[in-house]
Write a protein that holds these residues in place. Structure first.
Motif, mmCIF file in Angstrom:
data_model
loop_
_atom_site.group_PDB
_atom_site.id
_atom_site.type_symbol
_atom_site.label_atom_id
_atom_site.label_comp_id
_atom_site.label_asym_id
_atom_site.label_seq_id
_atom_site.Cartn_x
_atom_site.Cartn_y
_atom_site.Cartn_z
ATOM 1 N N CYS A 6 0.855 -1.194 0.000
ATOM 2 C CA CYS A 6 0.000 0.000 0.000
ATOM 3 C C CYS A 6 0.885 1.236 0.000
ATOM 4 O O CYS A 6 1.727 1.412 0.878
ATOM 5 C CB CYS A 6 -0.901 0.015 1.223
ATOM 6 N N ILE A 7 0.690 2.062 -1.019
ATOM 7 C CA ILE A 7 1.565 3.216 -1.233
ATOM 8 C C ILE A 7 0.757 4.496 -1.063
ATOM 9 O O ILE A 7 -0.268 4.694 -1.728
ATOM 10 C CB ILE A 7 2.143 3.184 -2.676
ATOM 11 N N THR A 62 -2.672 2.402 -4.566
ATOM 12 C CA THR A 62 -2.814 3.698 -3.924
ATOM 13 C C THR A 62 -4.251 4.150 -4.099
ATOM 14 O O THR A 62 -4.885 3.842 -5.107
ATOM 15 C CB THR A 62 -1.822 4.735 -4.494
ATOM 16 N N VAL A 63 -4.767 4.832 -3.083
ATOM 17 C CA VAL A 63 -6.095 5.415 -3.181
ATOM 18 C C VAL A 63 -5.881 6.907 -3.348
ATOM 19 O O VAL A 63 -5.349 7.563 -2.445
ATOM 20 C CB VAL A 63 -6.934 5.124 -1.912
ATOM 21 N N SER A 90 -8.886 10.485 -0.960
ATOM 22 C CA SER A 90 -8.964 9.746 0.287
ATOM 23 C C SER A 90 -9.726 10.576 1.309
ATOM 24 O O SER A 90 -9.461 11.757 1.476
ATOM 25 C CB SER A 90 -7.574 9.383 0.784
ATOM 26 N N ILE A 96 -10.191 4.629 3.052
ATOM 27 C CA ILE A 96 -9.026 4.134 2.300
ATOM 28 C C ILE A 96 -8.894 2.618 2.474
ATOM 29 O O ILE A 96 -8.735 1.871 1.505
ATOM 30 C CB ILE A 96 -7.736 4.839 2.782
ATOM 31 N N ILE A 100 -8.897 -0.474 -0.331
ATOM 32 C CA ILE A 100 -7.793 -1.441 -0.481
ATOM 33 C C ILE A 100 -8.318 -2.858 -0.288
ATOM 34 O O ILE A 100 -7.998 -3.772 -1.054
ATOM 35 C CB ILE A 100 -6.658 -1.120 0.525
ATOM 36 N N THR A 114 1.658 -2.473 4.719
ATOM 37 C CA THR A 114 1.468 -1.017 4.788
ATOM 38 C C THR A 114 2.693 -0.463 5.499
ATOM 39 O O THR A 114 3.479 -1.219 6.077
ATOM 40 C CB THR A 114 0.223 -0.609 5.592
ATOM 41 N N LYS A 116 4.284 1.917 8.631
ATOM 42 C CA LYS A 116 3.912 2.116 10.046
ATOM 43 C C LYS A 116 2.883 3.227 10.173
ATOM 44 O O LYS A 116 1.898 3.102 10.879
ATOM 45 C CB LYS A 116 5.162 2.470 10.851
ATOM 46 N N THR A 118 1.479 7.178 7.921
ATOM 47 C CA THR A 118 1.774 8.227 6.951
ATOM 48 C C THR A 118 2.378 9.389 7.730
ATOM 49 O O THR A 118 1.980 9.643 8.874
ATOM 50 C CB THR A 118 0.490 8.695 6.239
ATOM 51 N N TYR A 121 -0.867 12.300 7.787
ATOM 52 C CA TYR A 121 -2.016 12.126 8.686
ATOM 53 C C TYR A 121 -1.632 11.438 9.999
ATOM 54 O O TYR A 121 -2.312 11.588 11.020
ATOM 55 C CB TYR A 121 -3.168 11.365 8.001
ATOM 56 N N ASN A 122 -0.521 10.721 10.020
ATOM 57 C CA ASN A 122 -0.085 10.010 11.236
ATOM 58 C C ASN A 122 -1.216 9.175 11.847
ATOM 59 O O ASN A 122 -1.438 9.206 13.057
ATOM 60 C CB ASN A 122 0.436 10.994 12.300
ATOM 61 N N GLY A 123 -1.897 8.413 10.995
ATOM 62 C CA GLY A 123 -3.026 7.640 11.504
ATOM 63 C C GLY A 123 -2.625 6.307 12.106
ATOM 64 O O GLY A 123 -3.248 5.827 13.038
ATOM 65 N N SER A 124 -1.567 5.718 11.594
ATOM 66 C CA SER A 124 -1.221 4.313 11.874
ATOM 67 C C SER A 124 -2.477 3.457 11.986
ATOM 68 O O SER A 124 -2.623 2.671 12.903
ATOM 69 C CB SER A 124 -0.305 4.144 13.090
ATOM 70 N N SER A 125 -3.375 3.655 11.046
ATOM 71 C CA SER A 125 -4.689 3.007 11.099
ATOM 72 C C SER A 125 -4.979 2.085 9.923
ATOM 73 O O SER A 125 -5.609 1.038 10.105
ATOM 74 C CB SER A 125 -5.796 4.077 11.105
HETATM 75 N N1 LIG Z 1 -4.319 6.762 0.205
HETATM 76 C C1 LIG Z 1 -3.658 5.633 0.455
HETATM 77 N N2 LIG Z 1 -3.494 4.713 -0.535
HETATM 78 C C2 LIG Z 1 -2.829 3.552 -0.299
HETATM 79 N N3 LIG Z 1 -2.304 3.223 0.889
HETATM 80 C C3 LIG Z 1 -2.434 4.095 1.911
HETATM 81 C C4 LIG Z 1 -3.128 5.348 1.750
HETATM 82 N N4 LIG Z 1 -3.097 5.980 2.933
HETATM 83 C C5 LIG Z 1 -2.419 5.180 3.801
HETATM 84 N N5 LIG Z 1 -2.018 4.044 3.194
HETATM 85 C C6 LIG Z 1 -1.213 2.939 3.763
HETATM 86 O O1 LIG Z 1 -1.498 2.832 5.151
HETATM 87 C C7 LIG Z 1 -0.337 3.119 5.941
HETATM 88 C C8 LIG Z 1 -0.737 3.803 7.233
HETATM 89 O O2 LIG Z 1 -1.376 5.037 6.948
HETATM 90 P P1 LIG Z 1 -2.080 5.892 8.098
HETATM 91 O O3 LIG Z 1 -3.104 5.027 8.705
HETATM 92 O O4 LIG Z 1 -2.628 7.084 7.406
HETATM 93 O O5 LIG Z 1 -0.981 6.270 9.049
HETATM 94 C C9 LIG Z 1 0.572 3.901 5.018
HETATM 95 O O6 LIG Z 1 1.931 3.762 5.414
HETATM 96 C C10 LIG Z 1 0.281 3.252 3.660
HETATM 97 O O7 LIG Z 1 0.987 2.032 3.512
#
Ligand SMILES: Nc1ncnc2c1ncn2[C@@H]1O[C@H](COP(=O)(O)O)[C@@H](O)[C@H]1O
Ligand SMILES: Cc1cc2nc3c(=O)[nH]c(=O)nc-3n(C[C@H](O)[C@H](O)[C@H](O)COP(=O)(O)OP(=O)(O)OC[C@H]3O[C@@H](n4cnc5c(N)ncnc54)[C@H](O)[C@@H]3O)c2cc1C
Lengths: 246, 323
Positions: A6-7, A62-63, A90, A96, A100, A114, A116, A118, A121-125
């Motif tokens: 996931c990119i 990627t989304v 997104s 998102i 996926i 995925t 750790k 972004t 957004y720093n969601g780690s979700s």
């Molecule tokens: N728009 C997106 N499209 C594809 N993968 C995503 C996207 N946003 C987040 N991810 C994947 O989810 C991980 C954690 O994202 P997050 O939950 O936003 O911290 C990222 O490191 C990516 O591998």
């Protein structure tokens, strides 16, 4: 073995952070975008190493809107085989993850990587949500992944230490430092990436569960108090009496 | 209705970050006028669990199962979903620690409950349920509204200081209907970094950069850290060069820390480094270059040679910290 990475696209790490539209939108003016470092340096590179050492097909997803294509082409240049772009802005992590998961359900991957988190957004979700939506075991914040047949061994970070775990494929994981060493795409990769398949798929209908109301910048620091190099006692006193932190 | 909080443990002790989550959840519960129920898993003393009452929990649901001593996130997700059903949970709280980062998103997807990761403020309920979190690696904040009935929040560690009271929680065994098939991840080994303060929970962090010239010079960093009861950290090139372990790397691509005191020694203060430490309450910078960008982000600064300044500082803080 079939792997999905996931990119996500994020502003360059040095980008100036500013907001427009009454602090509801990130200002993209003059901002360079990069592949989220955790996705590129650790998740993607480890997937490519598995492909090289034991054979695998590596898909990317990627989304995002059409403006994410430069970033996904760069990921292809590093060595992914083909890519999906879910054509949607997104909305939130759940939105998102649902996109996926919808693609992954069709394709049946053995490993879903995925990053750790972004760095915007720093969601780690998203990783944990994808795992749950697909009913896969999830190993978070992994710094090592080895695969032997259908068994994966991973190292993951915990408070005060590390854990070594074993799990049968298929699985989902979120990757952090330690997993692999960053690579630079070479000319051949860049040329090959131009003709690799990039499939645009339309999003499935899902409601986001959260929405961003506004952004804020942190308050400015009051300014630094300088202390002479031979006055360490004075610094200790200030930390004790003024800052009250020791 | 109730507020449900996951209180995780490490080797039989409730984590500090878990106490912070309980306190945060209990405050929401008080606002809503509903009970705060904590959930704990694995082998852990009743007294330790009853003490969650100090932070406002009225009851603890305890899944007594040795297989959950190193809890598997998927299994705990199931436990939490069962607890939410049993207690009619409307707000579910985690710490944004390693366990929370793993379980909370899974629970969010399972319950279709909106999730905000890494809260740095109490929810604002005047219009919706709006939670403030860090974005852009601490360079900005976002106010995020959770639009679903059930809401999940994880609390940034070291952000809300603990004010323990004298309450005691009742402890209730909870079966949660687990079966062998729920356990899919096998823990082979747990390696602990013994005797040290976990970096992400530390109230004081002493951090070294390339200015220290080599791993053989880390003694002065460790001595200062030891004197202060602090954790040690480092900049990225230091970890990349193998001078220090990867788990000490802080910054945009390493760990985020929010200690009360961050002491940066021989670190230039690149924007990517600052991103991981700018939530620290007080920042001290020791650098021989007066133009080092870190001074702009600092509260106290000393321009000088680390090899002279740091040992002096260690001596000076002994007056306040006796260990
Ligand atoms: N728009 C997106 N499209 C594809 N993968 C995503 C996207 N946003 C987040 N991810 C994947 O989810 C991980 C954690 O994202 P997050 O939950 O936003 O911290 C990222 O490191 C990516 O591998
Ligand atoms: C995409 C990306 C992500 C990154 N992520 C991170 C990250 O997460 N974390 C991170 O830290 N970096 C990160 N970096 C790297 C970052 O840009 C800097 O290169 C790095 O932080 C510099 O480390 P440093 O301050 O230890 O070393 P240097 O920049 O070499 O600074 C050394 C400092 O020590 C001082 N010094 C030298 N000798 C002494 C002495 N005797 N006494 C006192 N001071 C002395 C010097 O004046 C100098 O300021 C990232 C970079 C990129 C491109």
């Amino acid at each position: 073995m079939k792997i999905l990475v996931c990119i996500s696209k994020t502003p360059d790490t040095t980008a100036k952070i500013a907001f427009t539209d009454n602090n509801t939108k990130f200002s993209e003016a003059g901002v360079q975008f990069i592949i989220n470092p955790y996705d590129e340096w650790y998740a993607l590179v480890r997937a490519l190493e598995l492909k090289e050492t034991q054979g695998a097909t590596v898909h990317l997803i990627t989304v995002g809107g059409a403006d994410t294509e430069a970033v996904i082409r760069k990921a292809l240049a590093l060595g992914g085989d083909e890519a999906f772009r879910v054509n949607a802005d997104s909305q939130d992590s759940f939105y998102i993850a649902s996109q996926i998961a919808a693609v992954a359900k069709q394709e049946q991957y053995d490993i879903i990587f995925t990053g750790k988190e972004t760095i915007d957004y720093n969601g780690s979700s998203v990783g944990g949500m994808v795992a749950e939506l697909l009913g896969l075991p999830f190993v978070s914040i992994a710094s090592k992944l080895d695969v032997n047949g259908t068994t994966a061994t991973l190292k993951r970070e915990i408070e005060g230490g590390e854990e070594l775990v074993e799990v049968s494929l298929p699985l989902a994981l979120s990757a952090q430092k330690g997993m692999a060493e960053a690579r630079i795409p070479n000319m051949r990769g860049i040329m090959a990436a131009r003709t690799k398949p990039l499939k645009v798929v339309e999003p499935v209908a899902v409601e986001a569960l959260t929405s961003i109301v506004s952004f804020e910048l942190p308050p400015a620091k009051a300014g630094v108090k300088m202390i002479a190099a031979d006055q360490a006692e004075e610094l200790a006193r200030l930390l004790h009496e003024e800052a009250k932190v020791i | 209705m109730s507020v449900i909080i996951f209180a995780d443990q490490f080797q039989g002790k409730v984590k500090k970050s878990a106490n912070e989550a309980v306190q945060y959840g209990a405050q929401i519960a008080q606002q809503l006028g509903v009970p705060a129920v904590a959930v704990a898993v694995g082998e852990i003393d009743n007294a330790e669990l009853a003490a969650l009452g100090h932070y406002g929990a009225s009851k603890v649901l305890h899944v007594v199962d040795a297989r959950l001593n190193e809890p598997e996130s998927g299994v705990v997700t199931k436990v939490m979903a069962e607890a939410v059903a049993k207690e009619n949970g409307s707000v579910i709280v985690f710490s944004h620690n390693f366990a929370g980062r793993s379980i909370a998103p899974q629970l969010s997807a399972k319950l279709k409950a909106g999730f905000v990761a890494g809260a740095i403020g109490m929810p604002d309920t005047s219009a919706g349920f709006v939670v403030k979190k860090n974005v852009f690696s601490g360079k900005a904040f976002a106010n995020v509204n959770i639009t679903t009935d059930k809401k999940i929040v994880s609390v940034m560690p070291n952000t809300f200081s603990l004010n323990p009271g004298s309450g005691s929680a009742s402890v209730e065994a909870f079966a949660a209907g687990l079966s062998d098939a729920d356990f899919r991840i096998k823990t082979l080994k747990v390696e602990t970094v013994s005797g040290e303060v976990p970096l992400t929970e530390a109230e004081i962090v002493v951090s070294g950069g390339r200015g220290l010239k080599g791993p053989e010079h880390w003694g002065i960093v460790e001595e200062l850290a030891h004197t202060l009861g602090a954790a040690t950290a480092c900049s990225r090139p230091v970890a990349d060069a193998g001078w220090r372990p990867h788990h000490e790397h802080v910054g945009q691509t390493g760990f985020t820390v929010r200690p009360n005191l961050y002491i940066a020694i021989g670190i230039s203060g690149a924007i990517q480094h600052l991103a991981g430490v700018n939530g620290s309450k007080t920042i001290v910078v020791i650098n021989k270059d007066p133009e080092a960008p870190f001074f702009k982000a600092a509260d106290y600064g000393i321009v000088g040679d680390a090899f002279e300044v740091v040992p002096r500082l260690t001596e000076a803080v002994k007056k306040y910290k006796g260990n």
